[in-house]
Design an enzyme around this catalytic site. Structure first.
Site, PDB file in Angstrom:
ATOM      1  N   TYR A 134     -44.931 -37.220  51.420  1.00  0.00           N
ATOM      2  CA  TYR A 134     -44.116 -38.357  51.855  1.00  0.00           C
ATOM      3  C   TYR A 134     -42.698 -38.218  51.284  1.00  0.00           C
ATOM      4  O   TYR A 134     -41.705 -38.314  52.010  1.00  0.00           O
ATOM      5  CB  TYR A 134     -44.758 -39.670  51.383  1.00  0.00           C
ATOM      6  N   LYS A 147     -39.053 -37.667  53.236  1.00  0.00           N
ATOM      7  CA  LYS A 147     -37.957 -38.641  53.149  1.00  0.00           C
ATOM      8  C   LYS A 147     -36.665 -37.965  52.666  1.00  0.00           C
ATOM      9  O   LYS A 147     -35.564 -38.321  53.093  1.00  0.00           O
ATOM     10  CB  LYS A 147     -38.359 -39.809  52.244  1.00  0.00           C
TER      11      LYS A 147
HETATM   12  N1  NAD Z   1     -42.452 -50.617  53.009  1.00  0.00           N
HETATM   13  C1  NAD Z   1     -41.773 -49.960  52.074  1.00  0.00           C
HETATM   14  O1  NAD Z   1     -41.842 -50.295  50.882  1.00  0.00           O
HETATM   15  C2  NAD Z   1     -40.880 -48.806  52.479  1.00  0.00           C
HETATM   16  C3  NAD Z   1     -40.028 -48.278  51.504  1.00  0.00           C
HETATM   17  C4  NAD Z   1     -39.193 -47.213  51.838  1.00  0.00           C
HETATM   18  C5  NAD Z   1     -39.213 -46.699  53.115  1.00  0.00           C
HETATM   19  N2  NAD Z   1     -40.064 -47.225  54.043  1.00  0.00           N
HETATM   20  C6  NAD Z   1     -40.037 -46.610  55.379  1.00  0.00           C
HETATM   21  O2  NAD Z   1     -39.840 -47.599  56.365  1.00  0.00           O
HETATM   22  C7  NAD Z   1     -40.420 -47.180  57.601  1.00  0.00           C
HETATM   23  C8  NAD Z   1     -41.299 -48.287  58.137  1.00  0.00           C
HETATM   24  O3  NAD Z   1     -42.351 -48.485  57.208  1.00  0.00           O
HETATM   25  P1  NAD Z   1     -43.159 -49.854  57.060  1.00  0.00           P
HETATM   26  O4  NAD Z   1     -43.140 -50.192  55.631  1.00  0.00           O
HETATM   27  O5  NAD Z   1     -42.712 -50.849  58.073  1.00  0.00           O
HETATM   28  O6  NAD Z   1     -44.620 -49.277  57.384  1.00  0.00           O
HETATM   29  P2  NAD Z   1     -45.831 -49.845  58.244  1.00  0.00           P
HETATM   30  O7  NAD Z   1     -46.981 -48.959  57.892  1.00  0.00           O
HETATM   31  O8  NAD Z   1     -45.973 -51.309  58.071  1.00  0.00           O
HETATM   32  O9  NAD Z   1     -45.343 -49.572  59.747  1.00  0.00           O
HETATM   33  C9  NAD Z   1     -45.216 -48.247  60.231  1.00  0.00           C
HETATM   34  C10 NAD Z   1     -45.326 -48.277  61.736  1.00  0.00           C
HETATM   35  O10 NAD Z   1     -45.266 -46.916  62.199  1.00  0.00           O
HETATM   36  C11 NAD Z   1     -46.276 -46.744  63.180  1.00  0.00           C
HETATM   37  N3  NAD Z   1     -46.731 -45.362  63.247  1.00  0.00           N
HETATM   38  C12 NAD Z   1     -47.339 -44.643  62.286  1.00  0.00           C
HETATM   39  N4  NAD Z   1     -47.726 -43.467  62.775  1.00  0.00           N
HETATM   40  C13 NAD Z   1     -47.335 -43.430  64.076  1.00  0.00           C
HETATM   41  C14 NAD Z   1     -47.484 -42.479  65.104  1.00  0.00           C
HETATM   42  N5  NAD Z   1     -48.145 -41.325  64.915  1.00  0.00           N
HETATM   43  N6  NAD Z   1     -46.960 -42.759  66.327  1.00  0.00           N
HETATM   44  C15 NAD Z   1     -46.332 -43.940  66.545  1.00  0.00           C
HETATM   45  N7  NAD Z   1     -46.187 -44.887  65.610  1.00  0.00           N
HETATM   46  C16 NAD Z   1     -46.694 -44.628  64.382  1.00  0.00           C
HETATM   47  C17 NAD Z   1     -47.423 -47.637  62.698  1.00  0.00           C
HETATM   48  O11 NAD Z   1     -48.360 -47.903  63.747  1.00  0.00           O
HETATM   49  C18 NAD Z   1     -46.671 -48.855  62.206  1.00  0.00           C
HETATM   50  O12 NAD Z   1     -46.479 -49.809  63.239  1.00  0.00           O
HETATM   51  C19 NAD Z   1     -41.196 -45.894  57.291  1.00  0.00           C
HETATM   52  O13 NAD Z   1     -40.448 -44.770  57.688  1.00  0.00           O
HETATM   53  C20 NAD Z   1     -41.334 -45.934  55.791  1.00  0.00           C
HETATM   54  O14 NAD Z   1     -41.461 -44.652  55.226  1.00  0.00           O
HETATM   55  C21 NAD Z   1     -40.893 -48.260  53.743  1.00  0.00           C
END
Ligand code: NAD
Length: 230
Positions: free
Chosen positions: A137, A141
């Site tokens: 991961y 990133k």
């Molecule tokens: N939540 C955090 O603390 C955090 C921190 C830093 C970065 N991020 C980044 O933010 C972004 C969104 O994350 P989030 O926290 O909303 O996560 P989440 O898991 O709540 O949502 C991720 C979404 O991506 C979709 N997804 C996953 N695999 C997929 C695929 N193969 N095809 C199509 N869709 C797919 C999922 O169905 C989901 O709706 C990500 O890139 C994550 O790495 C999140």
């Protein structure tokens, strides 16, 4: 009406981003493999698509019509020790977090170049700077930040902006799956003592995707509230 394509729009930061663009008067193409909790309303079209199907991305992109802003938000994280991570999970992380954003940019950039405008916002993470217990991961990133700069170099001369946001802890399903000990550590590390709301990250994405100065290109906006957990 301008059109944004938001990946991972089914929930979390992506859903909040879709709502932010809709609120700003945009048409949104919401892409996800799962719309179980999707509740955005208005000028929104759902695209059910699994981003691990990398070879199908060019055809998909070709069917969408002009895209003014692409938000590469979809991501996956597995809370598994490096030594035990199954090959299938590693492949999925690399495909969804890194290869699919590149494939979407590759497919959609030519029409942006042709129109001499367009914006791309890639969602990275504070993990790009700190590393992450899920090594793959963190690697993806960091890669997102590098590809943001590479694509800004390629597309900037044609009037296309490619920027990234790097969120810290944000209340979504991805965050909730973390062990409590890690959640405690990251919330201790932020100035405010709390995780972000998805809408707070979405506002930053909306700004980079619509209204940030054109001179801002190839950059990363930290949305981490001082979070650099060690
Ligand atoms: N939540 C955090 O603390 C955090 C921190 C830093 C970065 N991020 C980044 O933010 C972004 C969104 O994350 P989030 O926290 O909303 O996560 P989440 O898991 O709540 O949502 C991720 C979404 O991506 C979709 N997804 C996953 N695999 C997929 C695929 N193969 N095809 C199509 N869709 C797919 C999922 O169905 C989901 O709706 C990500 O890139 C994550 O790495 C999140």
């Amino acid at each position: 009406m301008r059109t944004a394509l938001v990946t991972g729009a089914g929930r979390g930061i992506g859903l909040a981003t879709a709502k932010a663009f809709l609120g700003a008067g945009w048409r949104v193409l919401a892409l996800d493999k799962d719309f179980g909790t999707f509740d955005a309303e208005g000028a929104v079209e759902r695209i059910q698509f699994d981003l691990t199907a990398l070879s199908a991305i060019p055809a998909l992109a070709g069917s969408l019509g002009p895209i003014d802003t692409l938000v590469n938000n979809a991501g996956v994280l597995y809370c598994e020790p490096y030594e035990a991570i199954p090959e299938a999970h590693k492949r999925e992380i690399l495909a969804v977090n890194l290869e699919a954003p590149v494939a979407l940019i590759t497919a959609l950039a030519p029409q942006m170049v042709e129109r001499k405008g367009g914006r791309i916002v890639n969602v990275a993470s504070v993990a790009a700077f700190t590393g992450h217990p899920d090594l793959w991961y963190g690697i993806t990133k960091a890669g997102i930040l590098n590809l943001t700069k590479s694509w800004a170099t390629r597309l900037g001369p044609h009037g296309v902006l490619v920027n990234a946001v790097a969120p810290g802890p944000t209340h979504t399903e991805m965050y909730e799956q973390l062990p409590q000990s890690r959640k405690d550590m990251v919330t201790r590390s932020v100035y405010s003592g709390r995780a972000a709301k998805p809408a707070e990250v979405a506002e930053a994405i909306l700004w980079l995707g619509t209204a940030s100065p054109e001179y801002l290109n190839g950059t990363t906006l930290d949305c981490n509230n001082g979070s650099y957990p060690r």
